[in-house]
Design a protein around this motif. Structure first.
Motif, short mmCIF file in Angstrom:
data_model
loop_
_atom_site.label_atom_id
_atom_site.label_comp_id
_atom_site.label_asym_id
_atom_site.label_seq_id
_atom_site.Cartn_x
_atom_site.Cartn_y
_atom_site.Cartn_z
N ASN A 69 0.61 -1.26 -0.28
CA ASN A 69 0.25 -0.27 0.05
C ASN A 69 0.79 1.16 -0.01
O ASN A 69 -0.18 2.39 -0.32
N ILE A 70 1.77 1.00 0.05
CA ILE A 70 3.01 2.39 -0.27
C ILE A 70 2.91 3.31 -1.00
O ILE A 70 2.23 2.52 -2.29
N GLY A 71 2.53 4.20 -0.87
CA GLY A 71 2.17 5.18 -2.06
C GLY A 71 1.17 5.31 -2.58
O GLY A 71 0.93 5.90 -4.62
N ASN A 72 0.33 4.15 -2.89
CA ASN A 72 -1.16 4.62 -3.28
C ASN A 72 -1.35 5.88 -2.68
O ASN A 72 -2.37 5.54 -1.72
N LEU A 73 -1.92 6.41 -3.78
CA LEU A 73 -2.12 8.11 -2.43
C LEU A 73 -3.80 8.74 -4.02
O LEU A 73 -3.77 9.54 -3.75
N ARG A 74 -3.52 7.45 -4.76
CA ARG A 74 -5.18 8.16 -5.38
C ARG A 74 -6.21 8.94 -5.18
O ARG A 74 -6.74 9.45 -5.38
N HIS A 75 -6.76 7.86 -3.90
CA HIS A 75 -7.81 8.37 -3.21
C HIS A 75 -8.13 10.59 -2.33
O HIS A 75 -8.38 10.82 -2.70
N ALA A 76 -6.43 10.27 -2.11
CA ALA A 76 -6.49 10.96 -1.87
C ALA A 76 -6.29 12.76 -3.22
O ALA A 76 -6.51 13.27 -2.75
N ILE A 77 -5.42 12.14 -4.11
CA ILE A 77 -5.42 13.06 -4.80
C ILE A 77 -6.66 13.50 -5.70
O ILE A 77 -7.11 14.61 -6.04
N GLU A 78 -7.11 12.56 -5.77
CA GLU A 78 -8.93 12.93 -6.60
C GLU A 78 -9.02 13.64 -5.39
O GLU A 78 -10.29 14.61 -5.77
N PHE A 79 -9.20 13.60 -3.98
CA PHE A 79 -10.39 15.06 -3.47
C PHE A 79 -9.52 16.12 -3.73
O PHE A 79 -10.15 17.16 -3.54
N ILE A 80 -8.18 15.75 -3.36
CA ILE A 80 -7.30 17.62 -3.62
C ILE A 80 -8.04 18.28 -4.89
O ILE A 80 -7.89 18.88 -5.34
N ASN A 81 -8.33 17.10 -5.91
CA ASN A 81 -8.14 18.02 -7.72
C ASN A 81 -9.60 17.99 -7.51
O ASN A 81 -10.25 18.62 -7.98
N GLU A 82 -10.55 17.35 -6.38
CA GLU A 82 -12.28 17.76 -7.42
C GLU A 82 -12.01 18.98 -5.82
O GLU A 82 -13.59 19.61 -6.56
N ALA A 83 -11.70 19.24 -4.77
CA ALA A 83 -11.90 20.69 -4.08
C ALA A 83 -11.13 21.73 -4.63
O ALA A 83 -11.21 23.09 -4.70
N GLY A 84 -10.65 21.36 -5.52
CA GLY A 84 -9.75 22.48 -6.78
C GLY A 84 -8.35 23.10 -5.96
O GLY A 84 -8.05 24.33 -5.91
#
Ligand code: ZN
Ligand code: ZN
Length: 252
Positions: free
Chosen positions: A201-216
């Protein structure tokens, strides 16, 4: 719009006994994922299932700057405690590279919304934590807006936790997105971590990146986007050792 991050700033080794990989294995996995920095942040000593204080003190001395080609920040995921102190005393804070702090049931059960919020605000203002870990955890009701705006004022980063988004804290999604939106509103620094308890699971950051991009959230607010930015953040928080890492970068 963020596509890739070079640092995973929240991970566990088997020093937290409910995690299952060594730092050697975690850095191998980090290298495979193309990461340049991995923060080792085992649970603070007040959680029953955690490492002894000596584990943290010695990490700075015993471990090299880089392992398997990945720069390792020697950190801790400390616990919020009643009264606004944590289980990472000031001396340890100064010697480590990165101090996260989170609400964990084994160390302190939820004290109710007002008290949880007070504890978080007092701890943020103490200057002795760098990142609020998984603030979107719905098991600890809190005034997220007050906490994020205080963090922004104090230069403390707010974590968007990729594991919460991936379902490890049920009911987190709504709060993670809200946290991200508040970070944007108050220009709070954002830290991203996998919270991996196993190397895959190291480096599995996709879900966080989605929140960041959705929030702009703009790239400059996220501290994981370049080595210089991550290191300058921790140096600015009063951790002396990462100065050496910066020198490594300059001579590379
Ligand atoms: Zn854990
Ligand atoms: Zn964690």
């Amino acid at each position: 719009m963020i596509e890739k991050l070079i640092a995973d700033l929240h991970s566990h080794t088997l020093a937290s006994t409910h995690a299952y990989s060594t730092i050697y294995e975690n850095t191998l996995a980090a290298r495979e994922k193309g990461l340049k920095i991995l923060a080792m942040t085992d649970h603070g000593p007040r959680l029953p299932d955690s490492a002894d204080i000596l584990h943290f003190k010695n990490s700075v001395k015993a471990l090299p700057d880089t392992i398997n080609g990945v720069l390792v920040l020697k950190g801790i995921e400390a616990n919020f405690l009643p009264g606004g102190k944590t289980d990472c005393p000031e001396k340890l804070y100064r010697s480590l590279d990165l101090v996260l702090c989170g609400f964990h049931n084994g160390a302190m059960p939820s004290q109710g919304r007002d008290e949880n919020t007070e504890i978080a605000l007092k701890t943020i203002r103490s200057g002795l934590i760098d990142v609020i870990a998984h603030p979107g955890d719905p098991n600890y009701p809190k005034d997220l807006e007050a906490i994020v705006s205080c963090a922004a004022e104090c230069g403390v980063a707010v974590e968007i936790n990729a594991a919460s988004g991936a379902g490890s804290r049920i009911g987190s999604n709504e709060f993670c997105l809200l946290t991200a939106k508040l970070c944007k509103k108050y220009h709070a620094l954002v830290s991203v971590g996998s919270d991996a308890h196993f190397m895959t699971n190291i480096g599995n950051l996709r879900h966080a990146i989605e929140f960041i991009n959705e929030a702009g959230i703009p790239e400059e607010q996220v501290i994981n986007t370049s080595m210089e930015k991550t290191l300058n953040f921790v140096i600015g928080r009063g951790h002396p050792h990462p100065e050496n890492y910066l020198k490594l970068l300059e001579t590379a």
